[in-house]
Scaffold this active site. Sequence first.
Site, PDB file in Angstrom:
ATOM      1  N   HIS A   1      48.381  47.971  69.152  1.00 20.64           N
ATOM      2  CA  HIS A   1      47.742  48.851  68.082  1.00 20.64           C
ATOM      3  C   HIS A   1      47.860  50.177  68.026  1.00 20.64           C
ATOM      4  CE1 HIS A   1      45.435  44.983  68.532  1.00 20.64           C
ATOM      5  NE2 HIS A   1      44.329  45.547  67.473  1.00 20.64           N
TER       6      HIS A   1
ATOM      7  N   LYS B   1      38.342  36.825  75.081  1.00 20.87           N
ATOM      8  CA  LYS B   1      37.743  37.941  74.734  1.00 20.87           C
ATOM      9  C   LYS B   1      36.263  38.064  75.434  1.00 20.87           C
ATOM     10  CE  LYS B   1      36.709  41.612  71.294  1.00 20.87           C
ATOM     11  NZ  LYS B   1      36.777  42.212  70.109  1.00 20.87           N
TER      12      LYS B   1
ATOM     13  N   ARG C   1      39.571  45.880  79.162  1.00 21.82           N
ATOM     14  CA  ARG C   1      39.366  45.818  77.637  1.00 21.82           C
ATOM     15  C   ARG C   1      40.505  46.510  76.850  1.00 21.82           C
ATOM     16  NH1 ARG C   1      33.687  45.259  73.977  1.00 21.82           N
ATOM     17  NH2 ARG C   1      34.594  44.660  72.173  1.00 21.82           N
TER      18      ARG C   1
ATOM     19  N   GLU D   1      46.541  38.449  65.612  1.00 17.89           N
ATOM     20  CA  GLU D   1      45.606  38.802  66.793  1.00 17.89           C
ATOM     21  C   GLU D   1      45.557  37.334  67.515  1.00 17.89           C
ATOM     22  OE1 GLU D   1      44.269  41.860  67.050  1.00 17.89           O
ATOM     23  OE2 GLU D   1      43.826  42.636  65.206  1.00 17.89           O
TER      24      GLU D   1
ATOM     25  N   HIS E   1      48.413  51.523  64.588  1.00 19.49           N
ATOM     26  CA  HIS E   1      47.641  52.448  64.184  1.00 19.49           C
ATOM     27  C   HIS E   1      48.233  53.600  63.337  1.00 19.49           C
ATOM     28  CE1 HIS E   1      43.646  51.242  66.531  1.00 19.49           C
ATOM     29  NE2 HIS E   1      43.866  50.571  65.251  1.00 19.49           N
TER      30      HIS E   1
ATOM     31  N   GLU F   1      34.910  49.115  77.461  1.00 14.46           N
ATOM     32  CA  GLU F   1      36.288  49.302  77.578  1.00 14.46           C
ATOM     33  C   GLU F   1      36.778  50.601  78.326  1.00 14.46           C
ATOM     34  OE1 GLU F   1      38.369  49.160  73.731  1.00 14.46           O
ATOM     35  OE2 GLU F   1      39.883  50.756  74.077  1.00 14.46           O
TER      36      GLU F   1
ATOM     37  N   LYS G   1      31.611  45.607  69.467  1.00 12.52           N
ATOM     38  CA  LYS G   1      32.072  47.089  68.900  1.00 12.52           C
ATOM     39  C   LYS G   1      31.616  47.048  67.358  1.00 12.52           C
ATOM     40  CE  LYS G   1      36.182  48.326  71.280  1.00 12.52           C
ATOM     41  NZ  LYS G   1      37.692  48.757  71.025  1.00 12.52           N
TER      42      LYS G   1
ATOM     43  N   ARG H   1      15.557  51.572  65.029  1.00 10.79           N
ATOM     44  CA  ARG H   1      15.972  51.730  66.532  1.00 10.79           C
ATOM     45  C   ARG H   1      16.576  50.426  67.105  1.00 10.79           C
ATOM     46  NH1 ARG H   1      11.557  55.294  66.551  1.00 10.79           N
ATOM     47  NH2 ARG H   1      12.364  57.601  66.561  1.00 10.79           N
TER      48      ARG H   1
ATOM     49  N   ASN I   1      44.291  46.064  73.050  1.00  7.36           N
ATOM     50  CA  ASN I   1      44.755  47.074  71.885  1.00  7.36           C
ATOM     51  C   ASN I   1      46.533  46.879  71.884  1.00  7.36           C
ATOM     52  OD1 ASN I   1      42.430  48.241  71.224  1.00  7.36           O
ATOM     53  ND2 ASN I   1      42.631  49.431  73.083  1.00  7.36           N
TER      54      ASN I   1
ATOM     55  N   HIS J   1      45.619  45.617  58.656  1.00  6.25           N
ATOM     56  CA  HIS J   1      45.579  45.757  59.957  1.00  6.25           C
ATOM     57  C   HIS J   1      46.364  44.991  60.971  1.00  6.25           C
ATOM     58  CE1 HIS J   1      43.905  47.114  63.876  1.00  6.25           C
ATOM     59  NE2 HIS J   1      43.575  45.741  64.084  1.00  6.25           N
TER      60      HIS J   1
END
Length: 382
Positions: free
Chosen positions: A264, A243, A257, A201, A268, A253, A159, A137, A261, A282
């Site tokens: 992206h 960041k 945030r 990035e 993607h 997000e 994330k 947990r 992207n 990526h």
Amino acid sequence: MTRTAHAEKSVETRIVPITLAEAAARDYDIAIGDGLLDQAGQLIAERLGARRCVIVTDTNVGPLYRQRCEAALARAGHKVLAGINVAAGEGSKNFPTLQVTLDQILKAGADRNTLLVALGGGVVGDLAGFAASIALRGMDVVQIPTTLVAQVDSSVGGKTGINAAHGKNVVGTFYQPRLVIADVGLLDTLPKREMLAGYAEVVKYGLIKDAPFFRWCEQNGMSLIKGARAAQIYAVSECCLHKARVVAADEREKGERALLNLGHTFGHALEAMLGYDDRLLHGEAVAIGTGMAFRLSAQLGLCPATDAYEVRDHLAAVGLPVKPAFVGAKDIDQLMQLMAQDKKAEAGKLTLILARRIGDAFVSRDTDAGAVREVWREFLAA
Ligand SMILES: NC(=O)c1ccc[n+]([C@@H]2O[C@H](COP(=O)([O-])OP(=O)(O)OC[C@H]3O[C@@H](n4cnc5c(N)ncnc54)[C@H](O)[C@@H]3O)[C@@H](O)[C@H]2O)c1
């Protein structure tokens, strides 16, 4: 002091604090410097006390750095219960590897006070972070990112996740680490292509909100890629500061945030089209996507065309791809479909990050599909 002068300063360790608006108890530091792996035990002990630890790494990073990491932890009084080496590569962000990782953590005798140490790139960070968030947990996790992508992006912000049949990163949690230790010395062994992918990035942060940082990148990007320590520490610190600000304001997000992207959604679609294989990393997809997002912004009259050319020229100058390969004009319908399916599409509308100029990106929630198609046509022309 100018940004160039910063890069020429003597190499030092920097601490970037992450302050979470919603829960101060979860604030943490990002330590950035050269040789910090050897101080990892001490950096952890100062903040979290002496702990029992399990290291998660991969089959490339483990042989290079696991022993040094274990020795550093032992020197500061931590006890290493086990080291887990998952197979290197995106393929490890899946349910079977998550299950094996969880089994090994529990088999090592971990309890809720045991610390998970994620030593690796974004794959290890995302996988180990996810495992930490659900094992017992919730166990504490410290990230020791070993790629440029991980140092400027994936290790910071909480994330975590794995991929599933329905897409990339679709199973996961928001779960903040207790500390991030970014040792730029570890980038020396990173393959050049991975370094460049991470650089895409880095540039992103300048393009989103900080035009002077983009100018700094134009002047210093190449030396950063070639290994100049001060430039690396400066760039990683700047990216983490950006960041940190974004995550502090919008941890989950819901708004700002999403700007991270940039590039992206185009990227993607290309990655998905190619099955996330080695033909396109990526960061390379992000570089192509960033150029496309700026071109689209210019086509829509939102951004000066010269800015779009400058972005493309800088990415190309350092050696990043700026045009998609392995796909052609015949694939546009599928690419458009993939863009619409991207998780950043809301209520059937195409949500894209566009720009008013270099350093001023914004979320566009209803972008004209015809204009997007036109940009694909342009970029896929021979
Ligand atoms: N959580 C987030 O916010 C976030 C943000 C961006 C990306 N990501 C995720 O990060 C992943 C990509 O991360 P990545 O680019 O670091 O990939 P990666 O972890 O696969 O690392 C790239 C390659 O470099 C090797 N490697 C790592 N460090 C090395 C070193 N110091 N020396 C030699 N080899 C080394 C790895 O073994 C791997 O083969 C993707 O899964 C992406 O979804 C997550």
